[in-house]
Structures are given as structure tokens and as C-alpha cells.
Enzyme design. Structure first.
Site, PDB file in Angstrom:
ATOM      1  N   ARG A 157     -10.631  -3.533  19.804  1.00 47.31           N
ATOM      2  CA  ARG A 157     -10.938  -5.118  20.854  1.00 47.31           C
ATOM      3  C   ARG A 157     -10.994  -4.675  22.469  1.00 47.31           C
ATOM      4  NH1 ARG A 157     -13.701  -5.120  17.688  1.00 47.31           N
ATOM      5  NH2 ARG A 157     -14.985  -6.264  16.067  1.00 47.31           N
ATOM      6  N   SER A 172     -14.817 -15.381  17.406  1.00 49.85           N
ATOM      7  CA  SER A 172     -13.675 -15.095  17.167  1.00 49.85           C
ATOM      8  C   SER A 172     -12.783 -15.318  18.007  1.00 49.85           C
ATOM      9  CB  SER A 172     -12.899 -13.487  16.763  1.00 49.85           C
ATOM     10  OG  SER A 172     -14.064 -13.539  15.494  1.00 49.85           O
ATOM     11  N   GLU A 208      -9.105 -13.056  21.583  1.00 48.51           N
ATOM     12  CA  GLU A 208      -9.400 -12.502  22.540  1.00 48.51           C
ATOM     13  C   GLU A 208     -10.304 -12.948  23.201  1.00 48.51           C
ATOM     14  OE1 GLU A 208     -12.526 -11.021  18.878  1.00 48.51           O
ATOM     15  OE2 GLU A 208     -13.973 -11.024  20.361  1.00 48.51           O
TER      16      GLU A 208
HETATM   17  C1  LIG Z   1     -20.907 -16.644  18.389  1.00 51.07           C
HETATM   18  C2  LIG Z   1     -20.001 -15.376  19.067  1.00 51.07           C
HETATM   19  C3  LIG Z   1     -19.918 -14.945  18.154  1.00 51.07           C
HETATM   20  C4  LIG Z   1     -19.136 -13.111  18.712  1.00 51.07           C
HETATM   21  N1  LIG Z   1     -19.079 -12.324  17.835  1.00 51.07           N
HETATM   22  C5  LIG Z   1     -18.377 -11.218  18.299  1.00 51.07           C
HETATM   23  C6  LIG Z   1     -18.290  -9.818  17.955  1.00 51.07           C
HETATM   24  O1  LIG Z   1     -18.546 -10.117  16.505  1.00 51.07           O
HETATM   25  N2  LIG Z   1     -18.394  -8.574  17.891  1.00 51.07           N
HETATM   26  C7  LIG Z   1     -16.935  -8.912  19.436  1.00 51.07           C
HETATM   27  O2  LIG Z   1     -16.790  -8.100  20.111  1.00 51.07           O
HETATM   28  N3  LIG Z   1     -17.456 -10.130  20.794  1.00 51.07           N
HETATM   29  C8  LIG Z   1     -17.966 -11.451  20.075  1.00 51.07           C
HETATM   30  N4  LIG Z   1     -18.184 -11.864  20.533  1.00 51.07           N
HETATM   31  C9  LIG Z   1     -17.353 -12.176  22.229  1.00 51.07           C
HETATM   32  C10 LIG Z   1     -18.281 -11.953  23.074  1.00 51.07           C
HETATM   33  O3  LIG Z   1     -19.972 -12.064  23.068  1.00 51.07           O
HETATM   34  C11 LIG Z   1     -17.887 -10.175  23.651  1.00 51.07           C
HETATM   35  O4  LIG Z   1     -17.815 -10.313  24.110  1.00 51.07           O
HETATM   36  C12 LIG Z   1     -19.179  -9.704  24.277  1.00 51.07           C
HETATM   37  O5  LIG Z   1     -19.133  -9.339  25.181  1.00 51.07           O
HETATM   38  C13 LIG Z   1     -18.965 -10.980  26.065  1.00 51.07           C
HETATM   39  O6  LIG Z   1     -19.878 -10.327  26.760  1.00 51.07           O
HETATM   40  P1  LIG Z   1     -20.438 -11.644  27.472  1.00 51.07           P
HETATM   41  O7  LIG Z   1     -21.667 -10.742  28.832  1.00 51.07           O
HETATM   42  O8  LIG Z   1     -20.541 -12.985  27.330  1.00 51.07           O
HETATM   43  O9  LIG Z   1     -19.062 -11.678  28.878  1.00 51.07           O
HETATM   44  P2  LIG Z   1     -17.959 -12.982  29.723  1.00 51.07           P
HETATM   45  O10 LIG Z   1     -17.665 -13.390  28.465  1.00 51.07           O
HETATM   46  O11 LIG Z   1     -19.271 -13.322  30.483  1.00 51.07           O
HETATM   47  O12 LIG Z   1     -17.062 -11.588  30.332  1.00 51.07           O
HETATM   48  C14 LIG Z   1     -15.196 -11.346  29.766  1.00 51.07           C
HETATM   49  C15 LIG Z   1     -15.257 -10.443  30.137  1.00 51.07           C
HETATM   50  O13 LIG Z   1     -16.237  -9.097  30.959  1.00 51.07           O
HETATM   51  C16 LIG Z   1     -15.850  -9.421  31.550  1.00 51.07           C
HETATM   52  N5  LIG Z   1     -17.000  -8.806  31.849  1.00 51.07           N
HETATM   53  C17 LIG Z   1     -18.179  -9.539  31.604  1.00 51.07           C
HETATM   54  N6  LIG Z   1     -19.167  -8.852  32.497  1.00 51.07           N
HETATM   55  C18 LIG Z   1     -18.675  -7.468  32.989  1.00 51.07           C
HETATM   56  C19 LIG Z   1     -19.221  -6.355  33.834  1.00 51.07           C
HETATM   57  N7  LIG Z   1     -20.745  -6.339  34.033  1.00 51.07           N
HETATM   58  N8  LIG Z   1     -18.713  -5.536  34.594  1.00 51.07           N
HETATM   59  C20 LIG Z   1     -16.759  -5.580  34.930  1.00 51.07           C
HETATM   60  N9  LIG Z   1     -16.246  -7.315  33.688  1.00 51.07           N
HETATM   61  C21 LIG Z   1     -17.496  -7.570  32.977  1.00 51.07           C
HETATM   62  C22 LIG Z   1     -15.382 -10.781  32.823  1.00 51.07           C
HETATM   63  O14 LIG Z   1     -15.302 -10.634  33.763  1.00 51.07           O
HETATM   64  C23 LIG Z   1     -14.234 -11.182  31.510  1.00 51.07           C
HETATM   65  O15 LIG Z   1     -13.315 -10.574  32.150  1.00 51.07           O
HETATM   66  C24 LIG Z   1     -18.954 -13.176  20.220  1.00 51.07           C
HETATM   67  C25 LIG Z   1     -18.190 -14.355  20.805  1.00 51.07           C
HETATM   68  C26 LIG Z   1     -19.796 -15.928  19.813  1.00 51.07           C
HETATM   69  C27 LIG Z   1     -19.799 -17.255  21.276  1.00 51.07           C
END
Ligand SMILES: Cc1cc2nc3c(=O)[nH]c(=O)nc-3n(C[C@H](O)[C@H](O)[C@H](O)COP(=O)(O)OP(=O)(O)OC[C@H]3O[C@@H](n4cnc5c(N)ncnc54)[C@H](O)[C@@H]3O)c2cc1C
Length: 352
Positions: free
Chosen positions: A167, A245, A344
Site C-alpha cells: 500500500r 479500509s 490508508e
Molecule cells: C468501498 C471501497 C473499497 C476499496 N477497496 C480497496 C482495495 O481493495 N484495495 C485498495 O488498494 N484500495 C481500495 N480502496 C481505496 C481506493 O479505491 C483506491 O486507493 C483507489 O486507487 C483510489 O483511486 P481514486 O481515483 O479514487 O483516488 P483519489 O481518492 O481521488 O486520490 C487518492 C490519492 O491519490 C492521488 N491521485 C489520484 N489520482 C492521481 C493521479 N492521476 N496522479 C497523481 N496522484 C493521484 C490523490 O492526489 C490522492 O493523494 C477502496 C475504497 C473504497 C471506497
């Protein structure tokens, strides 16, 4: 010159799965790379940080919002090329992650199937080395294309330059916010068997009477397991406003793992030995043994009714409520077991 609309005081809560937090001082929607570059120039000229926003599924944004230019990544497009028995899939940062997984599974390309159902966009997957059910993107990721916001130019990273860990990555740990990821390339294995390394997936597949599961069957099992834990976002689910998480699983020395099992009085505590001799513990298990129960609420926030590791925001919740509750959970685990839980999600505008 690219036309770009800069909006002011844009509420961010509706852009995040937790649904809390204040506004972005400035906000740009970027459908292409040129707009991301332009937004960086615009922000740099005003000495403002540029913050990359994907699907908002791993973010806790302060109630006061952020004094920054937030760029919402809307870049789309998927290209593929055959490379020596493999297929390299390059997806733009704004592609919805689960659509990419579904595409790979439908085409028979192994490598992403256990990552089914994770919310968010492709560009965020390298940030915390997204992983689930025995698979992580670091296993298939071969290249990242990014905008270096310090140097103002586009750069490329090979997988071994990304500093991937559990992670974690250089993008999250060493240089948070420095790179805006524009696209990611994954190398997938056409016709290969799915990954079934995780006991829960193995059991689920077996319970359906399947002996040699296809990629589709593994995806279906992962989605069913995730649904049973509210780990896919579904309207009408009382647990839907979360970041998944809220804490990573704790990784401790072997002696500390023994100590935790002794304190809990449970020799069969769930634990996963790591290759470096340390032991990964279940943070959900620690939280429950520290006295919290699923569904427990404190005002407008609480734990998911289906998973002790998810903090859920209910009507009227503010970011401060989420952060206070998460701190209380972590403090209870530290007091009972001497184990520090690491949040996380990424916090914007305040500290965890
Ligand atoms: C119901 C649920 C289940 C989940 N299950 C998992 C799981 O099983 N495993 C897991 O690893 N995660 C899980 N997550 C967490 C999350 O979905 C992941 O970490 C996902 O990759 C975040 O993507 P996002 O586009 O929503 O990022 P955001 O929430 O928009 O951003 C998160 C971080 O990444 C940065 N970021 C986003 N896009 C970019 C980019 N293009 N360039 C640079 N920085 C960027 C942002 O600045 C921020 O710091 C879960 C979340 C939820 C709500």
C-alpha cells in the site's frame, strides 16, 4: 493555447466517496494532458499547489477545504499492444479502474482479476500500489507516465523506479503530490490462469463447485466477497460512504506478533508471515479486539456494519468527525496492543 475553465470555491465533498470536506479554492476539470499542463502553469504562476483528484475514494478532505488548484483527472483512452506473448495495456489516468479490469477479464488477459470492484481511477492505482485478494498492481505495472510538477515536464517511470511496497510507493511516501500521473501501462498474460492465492477467494470459488476457475469466475467471486463486506460502492448501502479500509494492515516484528496474540489470548490470531521475517496482522481483527464492534457509531460516524476496517460517514458527518473517530480507534489499538495503525487514505488540508 488550451481553453481552460478555472472555477472557484468548488465543494469537494461530492467528489469524494466519504462525502465530507470543504471546497477547493480553485478547480479545473482536465479532459486531456494539455489541460493538466496548463493547470500546472496557472497554479505555479499563483504559487499554489496543484492537487490531483481521481475518483475521491481514498481521500479525507478538511472541512475548511484546500487552498490549492485541484485538477480533476478526466483523461480517457485505452490502447493495447502485443509484446512477446504478453499484452501491454496503457490506460489514461481518468479511466475508471473497474472498467479496465472488466475489459482485461473479458479479453482473457490475466493479471488484474483479483482487483475487481475497487473504486477510483487508473491514475491512482500506482499511488498506494492498489491491491486486494492476493494481487497488487505492482505485479503487472510496467510503466507510469507523469507530469513532474516541480520541473514542469512529462517523465516516465519503470516499475522498479516506483518504490512499490505494501500500500505504498514513491508517489505516496517520498514525494507526495510531486507527480500527476497521466497514464499507466500494465503487462497482462493472455490465456493465463487466474490468480487464486487468497484462501477466501479459493473457498468462494470452491463453494460454487468450480475446480479450475476462469478469469470471469474469479472476478465474480471477488465481487461477491467484496459486496458481502460493502467493499463495492452501491446506492442504498448504509455503508457506502467510506474510503474502504481506513487503516492498512499492521506489519510488525515476529516477537510483537507473538505478544499481540498473548495479550488477546488467541494463539490462532490471523497473521501472514512476510518475506522479510515480519508479520502482517489483520487491523480489522485488532480493532475488534480493542473493543470496537462493526456498526458501532459515535454521532454521525462509525464503523461499517460489515467490516471493522471501514469508517463510514453518515448524514451530517464532517471531516473532523471522521478524523476524530479514526484517531480514537487507532488510540484504542495502540493502548491495548502497542501496535500503531496507519491510515490508508490521504488527508488533504489537515493531518491524520
Ligand atoms: C468501498 C471501497 C473499497 C476499496 N477497496 C480497496 C482495495 O481493495 N484495495 C485498495 O488498494 N484500495 C481500495 N480502496 C481505496 C481506493 O479505491 C483506491 O486507493 C483507489 O486507487 C483510489 O483511486 P481514486 O481515483 O479514487 O483516488 P483519489 O481518492 O481521488 O486520490 C487518492 C490519492 O491519490 C492521488 N491521485 C489520484 N489520482 C492521481 C493521479 N492521476 N496522479 C497523481 N496522484 C493521484 C490523490 O492526489 C490522492 O493523494 C477502496 C475504497 C473504497 C471506497
Amino acid at each position: 493555447m488550451v481553453a481552460m475553465t478555472v472555477r472557484e470555491h468548488v465543494p469537494l465533498a461530492e467528489h469524494c466517496t466519504l462525502g465530507v470536506g470543504g471546497p477547493a479554492r480553485f478547480f479545473v476539470e482536465a479532459p486531456d494532458e494539455a489541460t493538466v499542463l496548463r493547470a500546472l502553469e496557472w497554479a505555479s504562476a499563483r504559487r499554489l499547489p496543484l492537487l490531483a483528484l481521481g475518483g475521491g475514494s481514498n481521500l479525507v478532505i478538511a472541512d475548511g477545504g484546500v487552498e490549492a488548484c485541484v485538477v480533476k483527472l478526466g483523461l480517457r483512452g485505452v490502447t493495447t499492444r502485443d509484446v512477446a506473448g504478453a499484452v501491454e495495456v496503457t490506460a489514461a489516468a481518468g479511466e475508471p479502474w473497474d472498467q479496465l479490469v472488466a475489459l482485461a477479464v473479458a479479453r482473457g488477459w490475466a493479471g488484474l482479476e483479483c482487483l475487481s470492484g475497487i473504486p477510483g481511477l487508473v491514475g491512482a492505482t500506482p499511488i498506494q500500489n492498489v491491491g486486494a485478494y492476493g494481487q497488487e498492481v505492482s505485479e503487472t505495472l510496467v510503466a507510469v507516465r507523469a507530469l513532474d510538477t516541480t520541473a514542469g515536464r512529462i517523465v516516465g517511470f519503470a516499475a522498479d523506479e516506483c518504490g512499490f511496497a505494501y500500500r505504498d510507493s514513491r508517489f505516496k511516501r517520498d514525494e507526495p503530490g510531486r507527480y500527476v500521473i497521466l497514464s499507466v501501462t500494465y503487462r497482462l498474460a493472455p490465456g493465463a490462469a487466474p490468480c487464486v492465492r487468497y484462501a477466501e477467494v479459493e473457498r468462494h470459488v470452491a463453494s460454487r463447485g468450480v475446480r479450475a476457475p476462469s478469469l470471469e469466475q474469479v472476478r465474480a467471486s471477488v465481487l461477491a466477497i467484496r459486496r458481502s463486506k460493502s467493499m463495492v460502492i452501491e446506492s442504498g448501502d448504509e455503508n457506502r460512504r467510506s474510503c474502504g479500509s481506513f487503516f492498512t494492515n499492521a506489519v510488525v516484528d515476529a516477537a510483537d506478533a507473538e505478544r499481540v496474540a498473548r495479550i488477546a489470548g488467541e494463539a490462532d490470531m490471523p497473521r501472514w508471515p512476510q518475506s522479510d521475517g515480519r508479520v502482517k496482522l489483520s487491523s480489522a481483527w485488532l480493532i475488534e479486539r480493542a473493543g470496537f464492534r462493526r456498526g458501532q457509531r459515535e454521532g454521525p460516524v462509525g464503523l461499517s456494519t460489515r467490516h471493522a476496517l471501514a469508517v463510514v460517514a453518515h448524514d451530517g458527518a464532517r471531516a473532523a468527525d471522521v478524523a476524530t473517530f479514526a484517531r480514537r480507534v487507532a488510540a484504542a489499538v495502540a493502548t491495548r496492543f502497542g501496535v500503531r495503525l496507519t491510515p490508508e487514505p490521504v488527508y488533504w488540508g489537515f493531518d491524520a
